[in-house]
Enzyme design. Structure first.
Site, mmCIF file in Angstrom:
data_model
loop_
_atom_site.group_PDB
_atom_site.id
_atom_site.type_symbol
_atom_site.label_atom_id
_atom_site.label_comp_id
_atom_site.label_asym_id
_atom_site.label_seq_id
_atom_site.Cartn_x
_atom_site.Cartn_y
_atom_site.Cartn_z
ATOM 1 N N CYS A 1 -0.915 8.147 0.519
ATOM 2 C CA CYS A 1 -0.601 6.719 0.620
ATOM 3 C C CYS A 1 -0.925 6.132 1.986
ATOM 4 O O CYS A 1 -1.054 4.915 2.124
ATOM 5 C CB CYS A 1 0.864 6.470 0.279
ATOM 6 S SG CYS A 1 1.285 6.825 -1.437
ATOM 7 N N HIS B 1 1.451 -1.749 -4.216
ATOM 8 C CA HIS B 1 1.013 -0.639 -3.366
ATOM 9 C C HIS B 1 -0.320 -0.105 -3.881
ATOM 10 O O HIS B 1 -0.362 0.883 -4.609
ATOM 11 C CB HIS B 1 2.092 0.441 -3.394
ATOM 12 C CG HIS B 1 1.791 1.685 -2.616
ATOM 13 N ND1 HIS B 1 0.850 1.751 -1.605
ATOM 14 C CD2 HIS B 1 2.325 2.940 -2.717
ATOM 15 C CE1 HIS B 1 0.816 2.979 -1.115
ATOM 16 N NE2 HIS B 1 1.698 3.720 -1.777
ATOM 17 N N CYS C 1 5.384 6.698 4.231
ATOM 18 C CA CYS C 1 5.539 8.041 3.682
ATOM 19 C C CYS C 1 4.274 8.402 2.921
ATOM 20 O O CYS C 1 3.609 7.538 2.349
ATOM 21 C CB CYS C 1 6.763 8.120 2.768
ATOM 22 S SG CYS C 1 6.761 6.955 1.392
#
Length: 385
Positions: free
Chosen positions: A89, A341, A371
């Site tokens: 991510c 996201h 994260c």
């Protein structure tokens, strides 16, 4: 060490799964922000020395070094290369780190960092499944590793399990997370209505605003959703949205600023990355933030704004508990729970928003952390100029 300056930063609106960007080829999403980036910056595209893009699940339309494909699809000079980065991510935040490190080391003067992801076309973890199954392999990157099994046993390794572990370890209730998620939507809606995102956005066709925020969501609606895992505290309402989008930034050395007549908007003040428990996976922003602040000789009191990716509400709430940060400085325009996201694009998307919000409010320092799969977290501190 030489400075790395942020010259320009742009992003597409974030499209919802199956929404207005879902049919757009990822290369065209990336090309769209790259063209806008070069036009708005006023820099000579031929002077760019590399294009570093984040992207996950690089199969199908996202395969074949999507960074290079995006640049060429934008009609930009063929002599400029590109490389694709996968730090899960945090991939495009890592792209910023690599670009900044190239500039700060003196080996490059003008580098593009960014990312792209079309999750509507290539669902999360699709790449590992598609690559493994035809070969008769056990699904997943960890299964079958004797070294991994000796160290971590047969514990589940996935984001849902990690987010649940965080909620339980820090005693974060479902209600706590739902209240946080509601606040994320409310802040995002306010930001849209007040035009806070307008300067950073590059509309794509009819998609002129982020599609994710829900104006009509309520705690009562959230309470009616089923948990993501059996007997769990998390639901889809407190998780980041599956999304499509692209984002990009231009970083330059002092020499490039001078030679190309560019105007720096911020400088990279600090960059680092740390790791933690890969089973809990998503709690690494906590030690990574402490490490970054110590190394930079700063405290959270020095930071005006924070962007921490809202992979799940439990991630941000645990970080707030551990750091003692002021919630009014954190994700002030909403986060991924409301805004989405788009994996590989989110790092530079958040930094683009952070830069523009520092400029809007007159803040000096902004901190960003995310994260990441494998129990990792990047931290970047930028200083508005």
């Amino acid at each position: 060490m030489a400075e790395a300056y942020i010259i320009e930063a742009v992003r597409t609106p974030v499209g919802r799964r199956g929404g207005g960007l879902s049919a757009v080829h990822p290369a065209d999403l990336g090309a769209h922000v790259l063209k806008a980036l070069m036009e708005r910056s006023g820099a000579d595209p031929a002077a760019v020395e590399d294009v570093v893009f984040g992207c996950l699940d690089t199969v199908g339309p996202q395969a074949g070094d999507i960074a290079r494909t995006c640049w060429l699809a934008a009609g930009l000079p063929e002599e400029v290369p590109g490389v694709t980065v996968d730090r899960q991510c945090g991939s495009s935040q890592q792209a910023v780190h690599f670009a900044a490190q190239a500039v700060m080391s003196g080996t490059s003067d003008l580098v593009v960092a960014g990312g792209v992801q079309n999750m509507s076309q290539v669902p999360i973890a699709f790449a590992s499944r598609q690559a493994a199954l035809p070969l008769g392999l056990t699904e997943g990157p960890y299964a079958g590793s004797s070294g991994w099994r000796a160290r971590y046993g047969d514990q589940p390794v996935n984001q849902f399990h990690g987010a649940e572990l965080i909620a339980r370890h820090w005693d974060i209730s479902r209600r706590d997370m739902e209240e946080y998620a509601l606040r994320s939507h409310q802040r995002a809606v306010r930001a849209i209505d007040e035009g806070r995102f307008e300067r950073e956005l590059v509309p794509y066709g009819d998609v002129t605003a982020d599609e994710g925020p829900r104006r009509d969501t309520t705690l009562e609606k959230m309470a009616g959703l089923a948990p993501l895992v059996e007997d769990g505290r998390l639901t889809a309402a407190v998780a980041s949205q599956v999304s499509d989008g692209g984002s990009a930034m231009l970083l330059a050395s002092e020499r490039a600023v001078r030679e190309h007549g560019l105007t720096p908007r911020a400088r990279i003040h600090h960059l680092s990355v740390r790791g933690e428990d890969p089973i809990r996976m998503l709690s690494a922003p906590i030690p990574a933030t402490a490490y970054a602040l110590k190394k930079a000789g700063m405290t959270l009191d020095d930071i005006d704004l924070v962007e921490i990716n809202e992979a799940f509400a439990s991630v941000v709430l645990a970080w707030l508990k551990e750091t003692g940060a002021d919630p009014d400085k954190v994700n002030v325009n909403g986060g991924a729970i409301a805004l989405g996201h788009p994996l590989g694009a989110t790092g530079t998307k958040l930094m683009t928003t952070l830069l523009h919000e520092l400029e809007r409010t007159g803040g000096r320092y902004g901190l960003q952390t995310m994260c990441e799969g494998g129990g990792q977290a990047n931290v970047t501190i930028i200083e508005r100029l």
